[in-house]
Design a protein around this motif. Structure first.
Motif, mmCIF file in Angstrom:
data_model
loop_
_atom_site.group_PDB
_atom_site.id
_atom_site.type_symbol
_atom_site.label_atom_id
_atom_site.label_comp_id
_atom_site.label_asym_id
_atom_site.label_seq_id
_atom_site.Cartn_x
_atom_site.Cartn_y
_atom_site.Cartn_z
ATOM 1 N N UNK A 1 5.899 -50.657 -18.386
ATOM 2 C CA UNK A 1 6.443 -51.531 -17.347
ATOM 3 C C UNK A 1 7.848 -51.101 -16.960
ATOM 4 N N UNK A 2 8.171 -51.285 -15.686
ATOM 5 C CA UNK A 2 9.547 -51.070 -15.230
ATOM 6 C C UNK A 2 9.839 -52.074 -14.135
ATOM 7 N N UNK A 3 11.091 -52.400 -13.996
ATOM 8 C CA UNK A 3 11.518 -53.351 -12.976
ATOM 9 C C UNK A 3 13.025 -53.375 -12.918
ATOM 10 N N UNK A 4 13.541 -54.352 -12.174
ATOM 11 C CA UNK A 4 14.984 -54.498 -12.042
ATOM 12 C C UNK A 4 15.359 -55.947 -12.299
ATOM 13 N N UNK A 5 16.375 -56.142 -13.121
ATOM 14 C CA UNK A 5 16.904 -57.470 -13.373
ATOM 15 C C UNK A 5 17.998 -57.760 -12.355
ATOM 16 N N UNK A 6 18.163 -59.018 -11.980
ATOM 17 C CA UNK A 6 19.071 -59.402 -10.894
ATOM 18 C C UNK A 6 20.515 -58.978 -11.137
ATOM 19 N N UNK A 7 20.980 -59.047 -12.375
ATOM 20 C CA UNK A 7 22.337 -58.617 -12.712
ATOM 21 C C UNK A 7 22.443 -58.504 -14.232
ATOM 22 N N UNK B 1 23.632 -60.245 -16.478
ATOM 23 C CA UNK B 1 23.501 -61.459 -17.289
ATOM 24 C C UNK B 1 22.033 -61.820 -17.543
ATOM 25 N N UNK B 2 21.110 -61.085 -16.952
ATOM 26 C CA UNK B 2 19.689 -61.345 -17.176
ATOM 27 C C UNK B 2 19.160 -60.487 -18.323
ATOM 28 N N UNK B 3 18.173 -61.027 -19.011
ATOM 29 C CA UNK B 3 17.545 -60.355 -20.140
ATOM 30 C C UNK B 3 16.036 -60.565 -20.033
ATOM 31 N N UNK B 4 15.252 -59.532 -20.310
ATOM 32 C CA UNK B 4 13.792 -59.657 -20.267
ATOM 33 C C UNK B 4 13.198 -58.954 -21.473
ATOM 34 N N UNK B 5 12.111 -59.536 -22.003
ATOM 35 C CA UNK B 5 11.403 -58.910 -23.119
ATOM 36 C C UNK B 5 9.944 -59.327 -23.096
ATOM 37 N N UNK C 1 9.225 -62.694 -20.913
ATOM 38 C CA UNK C 1 10.176 -63.798 -20.764
ATOM 39 C C UNK C 1 11.446 -63.227 -20.137
ATOM 40 N N UNK C 2 11.859 -63.797 -19.029
ATOM 41 C CA UNK C 2 13.104 -63.391 -18.378
ATOM 42 C C UNK C 2 14.059 -64.579 -18.439
ATOM 43 N N UNK D 1 22.090 -54.828 -9.742
ATOM 44 C CA UNK D 1 20.778 -54.874 -10.375
ATOM 45 C C UNK D 1 20.765 -53.918 -11.563
ATOM 46 N N UNK D 2 19.990 -54.274 -12.575
ATOM 47 C CA UNK D 2 19.944 -53.511 -13.815
ATOM 48 C C UNK D 2 18.508 -53.045 -14.054
ATOM 49 N N UNK D 3 18.291 -51.753 -14.278
ATOM 50 C CA UNK D 3 16.928 -51.297 -14.557
ATOM 51 C C UNK D 3 16.426 -51.833 -15.891
ATOM 52 N N UNK D 4 15.121 -52.090 -15.937
ATOM 53 C CA UNK D 4 14.488 -52.608 -17.147
ATOM 54 C C UNK D 4 13.204 -51.834 -17.395
ATOM 55 N N UNK D 5 12.971 -51.431 -18.633
ATOM 56 C CA UNK D 5 11.783 -50.683 -19.027
ATOM 57 C C UNK D 5 11.260 -51.236 -20.338
#
Length: 158
Positions: A19-25, A27-31, A55-56, A69-73
């Motif tokens: 999975x890949x995506x972008x977090x809004x800034x 201060x966001x965390x996803x797992x 969960x974001x 925006x922050x990349x998330x993988x």
């Protein structure tokens, strides 16, 4: 989460979901916190798809933090030999459905584009699978076992 993208491939009785995506800034965390089948979720009637639960959440923003925006993988393996698609849920809401790619026997190893791999991770995908342009092919096409050996030698964090 913005621009959520997933690749789901089946090999050796499991579905590997990258999975890949972008977090809004920042201060966001996803797992990823659960999966179906093989996780904590149980259903009376099978939903007909494999599932990945993300969960974001938002932390308290730090004063003066850049608002970019922050990349998330992330990736997960799901023990599953039957489902043909994967549903991705963010905060319990279905946001993405992807078909499981059945490999044709040849795979390619990809790494993040650029001279420095921030996390040292590589992904192995079937040669027929489309991959985001932020990845560069590193090895293959070759059988899965050869790609896996190459990853162990060249991508220590995978």
């Amino acid at each position: 989460m913005y621009n959520l993208y997933a690749i789901a491939t089946r090999a050796h009785g499991r579905i590997h979901v990258h999975l890949s995506g972008q977090l809004a800034n920042p201060s966001y965390f996803a797992e990823i916190y659960d999966k179906y089948p093989g996780g904590n979720r149980q259903y009376v009637v099978d939903p007909g798809v494999a599932r990945v639960f993300i969960a974001e959440t938002q932390k308290t923003p730090e004063p003066g933090a850049a608002q970019v925006v922050v990349p998330w993988f992330s990736s997960i393996d799901i023990p599953d030999e039957t489902h043909t698609s994967v549903q991705v849920l963010v905060n319990e809401m279905a946001v993405l459905d992807v078909n499981v790619i059945e490999p044709d026997g040849k795979y390619i190893v990809y790494a993040l584009t650029g001279a420095i791999r921030p996390d040292g991770r590589c992904i192995i995908v079937p040669q027929t699978q489309h991959v985001l342009s932020i990845y560069t092919p590193e090895f293959g096409p070759a059988p899965y076992e050869e790609c896996s050996s190459w990853v162990e030698e060249h991508c220590p964090c995978t």
